[in-house]
Design a protein around this motif. Structure first.
Motif, PDB file in Angstrom:
ATOM      1  N   ARG A  62       0.838  -1.206   0.000  1.00 40.45           N
ATOM      2  CA  ARG A  62       0.000   0.000   0.000  1.00 40.45           C
ATOM      3  C   ARG A  62       0.876   1.260   0.000  1.00 40.45           C
ATOM      4  N   SER A  64       3.964   1.635  -0.957  1.00 46.33           N
ATOM      5  CA  SER A  64       4.698   1.798  -2.231  1.00 46.33           C
ATOM      6  C   SER A  64       3.809   2.470  -3.255  1.00 46.33           C
ATOM      7  N   VAL A  65       2.540   2.084  -3.249  1.00 46.07           N
ATOM      8  CA  VAL A  65       1.582   2.695  -4.183  1.00 46.07           C
ATOM      9  C   VAL A  65       1.418   4.176  -3.855  1.00 46.07           C
ATOM     10  N   SER A  68       4.346   6.386  -4.778  1.00 44.96           N
ATOM     11  CA  SER A  68       4.500   6.520  -6.239  1.00 44.96           C
ATOM     12  C   SER A  68       3.391   7.367  -6.859  1.00 44.96           C
ATOM     13  N   GLY A  70      -0.092   6.851  -6.213  1.00 45.27           N
ATOM     14  CA  GLY A  70      -1.368   6.137  -6.348  1.00 45.27           C
ATOM     15  C   GLY A  70      -2.304   6.366  -5.173  1.00 45.27           C
ATOM     16  N   GLY A 125      -1.048  -2.533 -11.673  1.00 46.42           N
ATOM     17  CA  GLY A 125       0.195  -2.520 -10.889  1.00 46.42           C
ATOM     18  C   GLY A 125       1.406  -2.392 -11.790  1.00 46.42           C
ATOM     19  N   PHE A 179       2.674   6.044 -10.251  1.00 45.00           N
ATOM     20  CA  PHE A 179       1.488   5.193 -10.187  1.00 45.00           C
ATOM     21  C   PHE A 179       0.307   6.013 -10.707  1.00 45.00           C
ATOM     22  N   PHE A 221      -8.235   4.139  -9.774  1.00 47.86           N
ATOM     23  CA  PHE A 221      -7.786   4.159  -8.379  1.00 47.86           C
ATOM     24  C   PHE A 221      -8.828   3.510  -7.454  1.00 47.86           C
ATOM     25  N   PHE A 224      -8.811  -0.229  -8.063  1.00 53.42           N
ATOM     26  CA  PHE A 224      -7.540  -0.803  -7.607  1.00 53.42           C
ATOM     27  C   PHE A 224      -7.578  -1.015  -6.091  1.00 53.42           C
TER      28      PHE A 224
END
Ligand code: HEM
Length: 274
Positions: A62, A64-65, A68, A70, A125, A179, A221, A224
């Motif tokens: 989560r 990392s998203v 980036s 997201g 992803g 992202f 989003f 996702f």
């Protein structure tokens, strides 16, 4: 494999090679395994042995998203870790290769209760990260995949000039480190990297979703986040099941569940059915 139980983090043992040593997982980065263990060590120092490796993985994915660019979403916690890794056979049958067309992907995901919307959104992803030439060279050699834009194939051949080249390229040619929804714009422009990516735009079940996400980043989003929550709750271990590994690469010594100092049972009811 086996659900969201951090089994992929386990090193091999006397019983055989671990899940991470099975062919589809060989491209997972050693630096990522180290990052998870470093987080585990820090949590151990700060809080004691109470946070599982599977919860760390779900939260790290989560975060990392988010870093980036997201969507942010809340992750239900209270998973526990498996004491066993999946066999090579289970990995090979459970993880579809990147050469898979959409019907094979849908069949595969149906076994874990994921549907076409999950497939299209989760494939997003691939808006970040890298891939080895060997993961898509079948689309370049011996002849070029007609579903791939000619200029994109030419571009890929500069990194991957021959079969077996040990190099990597970006998953998302437009915005490789952000992202966003450019992955879907790539697909519409026939610049998807894998067959499993590009076929999402060719297949009539998944094509409308690709078109929607290419046009509407918020729609991507939202889906996702929903699909990540769904995936992150597949066959979780809770309560007294499994263990909280002290080292994410190895199961705790002694018996499996046994004398754990703390249970996250009270968090189990935070898992929502879908
Ligand atoms: C539809 C099934 C999927 C297939 C067939 C697939 C296949 C692959 C392959 C072959 C690679 C490149 C490995 C390499 O050559 O180094 C890759 C990388 C990646 N995949 Fe997937 N994937 C799938 C689903 C997902 C999902 C659900 C996510 C996350 C939500 C995801 C996120 C990523 C990321 C972030 C990378 C880059 C890893 C790196 O930079 O090292 N993939 N995927």
């Amino acid at each position: 494999m086996q659900g969201c139980d951090a089994s992929v983090l386990l090193d091999g043992s006397a019983t055989g090679p671990g899940e991470k040593e099975a062919p589809p997982n060989l491209t997972l980065r050693p630096s990522a395994f180290k990052a998870v263990n470093d987080i585990r060590d820090r949590l151990e120092k700060a809080c004691g042995p109470v946070v599982s490796c599977s919860d760390i993985l779900a939260l790290a994915a989560r975060d990392s998203v988010v870093v980036s660019g997201g969507p942010e979403y809340k992750v239900p916690l209270g998973r526990r870790d498996s004491a066993h890794f999946a066999s090579r056979e289970d990995v090979l049958s459970g993880l579809p290769p990147p050469s898979s067309p959409v019907p094979a992907l849908l069949d595969n995901l149906a076994k874990i209760n994921l549907d076409a919307a999950d497939l299209v959104a989760l494939s997003g992803g691939h808006t970040i990260g890298l891939a080895h030439c060997t993961s898509f060279e079948g689309r370049l050699f011996p002849r070029q995949d007609p579903a791939m834009k000619v200029s994109f194939a030419r571009h890929l051949r500069r990194t991957c000039p021959a079969v077996g080249t040990d190099r990597r390229t970006v998953n998302d040619i437009r915005t490789p480190n952000i992202f966003d929804n450019m992955y879907y714009v790539n697909l519409v422009n026939r610049e998807g990297l894998f067959v499993s990516d590009q076929d999402l735009f060719a297949n009539e079940t998944t094509r409308p979703l690709v078109a929607k996400f290419a046009a509407d980043q918020s729609a991507f989003f939202d889906q996702f986040a929903v699909s990540m929550l769904k995936m992150g709750q597949i066959s979780v271990l809770t309560g007294s099941q499994g263990q909280i590994r002290q080292n994410c690469s190895a199961r705790n010594s002694g018996t499996v569940a046994g004398h754990l100092p703390w249970s996250v049972l009270e968090a189990a009811d935070r898992f929502v059915p879908y």
